[in-house]
Enzyme design. Structure first.
Site, PDB file in Angstrom:
ATOM      1  N   ASN A  77       0.872  -1.167   0.000  1.00  0.00           N
ATOM      2  CA  ASN A  77       0.000   0.000   0.000  1.00  0.00           C
ATOM      3  C   ASN A  77       0.911   1.220   0.000  1.00  0.00           C
ATOM      4  O   ASN A  77       1.471   1.583   1.034  1.00  0.00           O
ATOM      5  CB  ASN A  77      -0.891  -0.036   1.240  1.00  0.00           C
ATOM      6  N   ARG A 128      -2.168  -2.119  -3.780  1.00  0.00           N
ATOM      7  CA  ARG A 128      -3.466  -1.472  -3.616  1.00  0.00           C
ATOM      8  C   ARG A 128      -3.478  -0.221  -4.508  1.00  0.00           C
ATOM      9  O   ARG A 128      -2.546   0.582  -4.474  1.00  0.00           O
ATOM     10  CB  ARG A 128      -3.636  -1.054  -2.159  1.00  0.00           C
ATOM     11  N   HIS A 157     -12.794   1.356  -0.223  1.00  0.00           N
ATOM     12  CA  HIS A 157     -12.684   0.290   0.782  1.00  0.00           C
ATOM     13  C   HIS A 157     -13.214  -1.046   0.267  1.00  0.00           C
ATOM     14  O   HIS A 157     -13.578  -1.926   1.056  1.00  0.00           O
ATOM     15  CB  HIS A 157     -13.490   0.607   2.063  1.00  0.00           C
ATOM     16  N   ARG A 178     -12.831  13.864   7.721  1.00  0.00           N
ATOM     17  CA  ARG A 178     -13.630  14.189   6.527  1.00  0.00           C
ATOM     18  C   ARG A 178     -15.079  14.480   6.874  1.00  0.00           C
ATOM     19  O   ARG A 178     -15.636  13.846   7.773  1.00  0.00           O
ATOM     20  CB  ARG A 178     -13.594  13.030   5.519  1.00  0.00           C
ATOM     21  N   GLU A 230      -7.259  -6.462   4.492  1.00  0.00           N
ATOM     22  CA  GLU A 230      -7.163  -6.094   3.076  1.00  0.00           C
ATOM     23  C   GLU A 230      -5.910  -6.691   2.438  1.00  0.00           C
ATOM     24  O   GLU A 230      -5.893  -7.028   1.266  1.00  0.00           O
ATOM     25  CB  GLU A 230      -7.154  -4.570   2.943  1.00  0.00           C
TER      26      GLU A 230
END
Ligand code: AMP
Length: 402
Positions: A8, A90, A179, A240, A384
């Site tokens: 990632n 990713r 996601h 956010r 993940e």
């Protein structure tokens, strides 16, 4: 032994996990931070809770990859470079091009590059990671795993905005979600836990971390998700806004005397959410502590977070005309029992109920609803990285069969 790296890459960081495949055994994990800045931090966790840490100047991602591999050999985690047979990266935005993971070649690199406008911060960083590995290990199986792929099954009714249709046709303006890898992992795991085929289930997956999104999964496919064109939309997050009225943009820009709309978007991305409301922190743990000490803004921030998550879960139950399982995952979902309890208390009237004792747990996989709850509520730690490694394994096997 065949090894696979799950990567990632951020603009100044490289997170990685090394697996032995197909055993899916995590051998080591770590992060290189502050790449390209002074005093880059290099961390490797391996073996039996052993940790290696170094601070040095690392100029770019390629140097980071070279150093990482060298250090893994020095720590005896790897015997030689040749053991690494695959790498999975990713990638945040796959647009409408990638409805599944892709074997990386020049065309795929160009396509990821063509999607930069959809993720201006992330896709360039992801590409940097891809190119760094290509340069250091050119011959291994290299796979791109997209955050958006899982959501490509959404129907137009759910991915279109109420905008002039040409904006979708001409400019790709639509909901893509994010996601995806995590939502898919926990949905598949939920079906295993319930011992039912995924295709027969209606599942709502709540990935509640610093970034947070909720997904409705029906017949194993994402039918709707709370994030939008970018990961700014949906529920309140660490920093956010989640969903807001677009008219606030010109209004606040005038009040704040901003001339560049990017500055406004930066505030929506980095200074809002739990951090903005509380004025304290984006971190759930800090807010829980502040609330316990009587801080009213921490309290309202937590209630807003719970409310927005609850709204999406409610929406998706109605959209799917029912639900078999609701899954909580990621930092907050896995570790904040009070938040889970507060979110779920409103569903009691439909017979969906948490078991207080079962819910009083952090970071383990288990059912947390009562025995006679109308839907199962599950706590499933997400992974993940293993999904990325599995996709690499899939392409490796395909190549071997050709
Ligand atoms: P993630 O982005 O998945 O790493 O999740 C980060 C979020 O999880 C932050 O808001 C953390 O405060 C939250 N988190 C992690 N551990 C805990 C914990 N023990 N209790 C409450 N929140 C936690």
């Amino acid at each position: 032994m065949a090894k696979t790296m799950a990567i990632n890459a951020g603009s100044s960081s490289l997170k990685w996990t090394l697996y032995e495949m197909p055993e899916e055994k995590a051998l080591a994990t770590g992060i290189v931070e502050r790449i390209g800045l002074k005093d880059s931090v290099f961390t490797i966790e391996y073996g039996n809770d052993e940790k290696y840490e170094d601070v040095l100047d690392i100029d770019d991602h390629e140097v980071a990859v070279e150093l990482l591999l060298k250090q893994l050999i020095e720590l005896n985690v790897l015997e030689s470079y040749d053991e690494i047979e695959g790498v999975g990266h990713r990638v945040v935005a796959g647009g409408e091009i990638f409805s599944e993971s892709a074997l990386i070649d020049d065309e795929v690199i160009e396509q990821i590059d063509s999607l930069i406008e959809l993720a201006p911060l992330h896709n360039p960083a992801n590409l940097t990671g891809i190119k760094a590995f290509k340069n250091v290990l050119p011959d291994i199986t290299s796979v791109a795993v997209f955050d958006t792929s899982f959501h490509q099954t959404m129907p137009a009714v759910n991915y279109l905005y109420s905008l002039p249709y040409e904006y979708y046709e001409d400019y790709d303006a639509r909901k893509y979600g994010a996601h995806g890898t995590s939502h898919q992992f926990v949905a598949e795991r939920a079906a295993e836990m319930l011992d039912k085929p995924l295709e027969d289930l209606k599942i709502i997956t709540a990935h509640l971390g610093n970034g947070a999104s909720i997904t409705a999964v029906e017949n194993g496919e994402s039918v709707d998700t709370s994030m939008g064109f970018t990961p700014l939309a949906g529920v309140t997050m660490g920093t956010r806004t989640g969903d807001i009225d677009a008219s606030l943009i010109p209004y606040l820009m005038e009040k704040l005397e901003l001339t560049d709309v990017q500055d406004m978007i930066d505030i929506f991305n980095n200074e809002s959410g739990l951090k903005g409301i509380s004025g304290i922190s984006s971190d759930m743990r800090d807010l829980e502590e502040a609330e316990a000490n009587g801080d009213e803004r921490a309290e309202i921030a937590l209630r807003i977070f719970e409310d927005r998550v609850r709204n999406y879960i409610g929406q998706y139950i109605v959209k799917m005309e029912g639900v078999d399982a609701i899954v909580f995952t990621a930092g907050i979902g896995e570790n904040a029992p009070t938040t889970r309890a507060n979110i779920m208390k409103n569903f009691k009237f439909m017979g969906i109920e948490l078991d207080e004792e079962l819910n009083d747990v952090r970071g383990v996989e288990r059912v947390i609803s009562t025995e006679d709850s109308a839907a199962e509520v599950l706590l499933i730690p997400t992974d993940e990285e293993i999904m990325i490694a599995r996709d690499v394994e899939y392409f490796k096997n395909q190549q071997a069969n050709n």
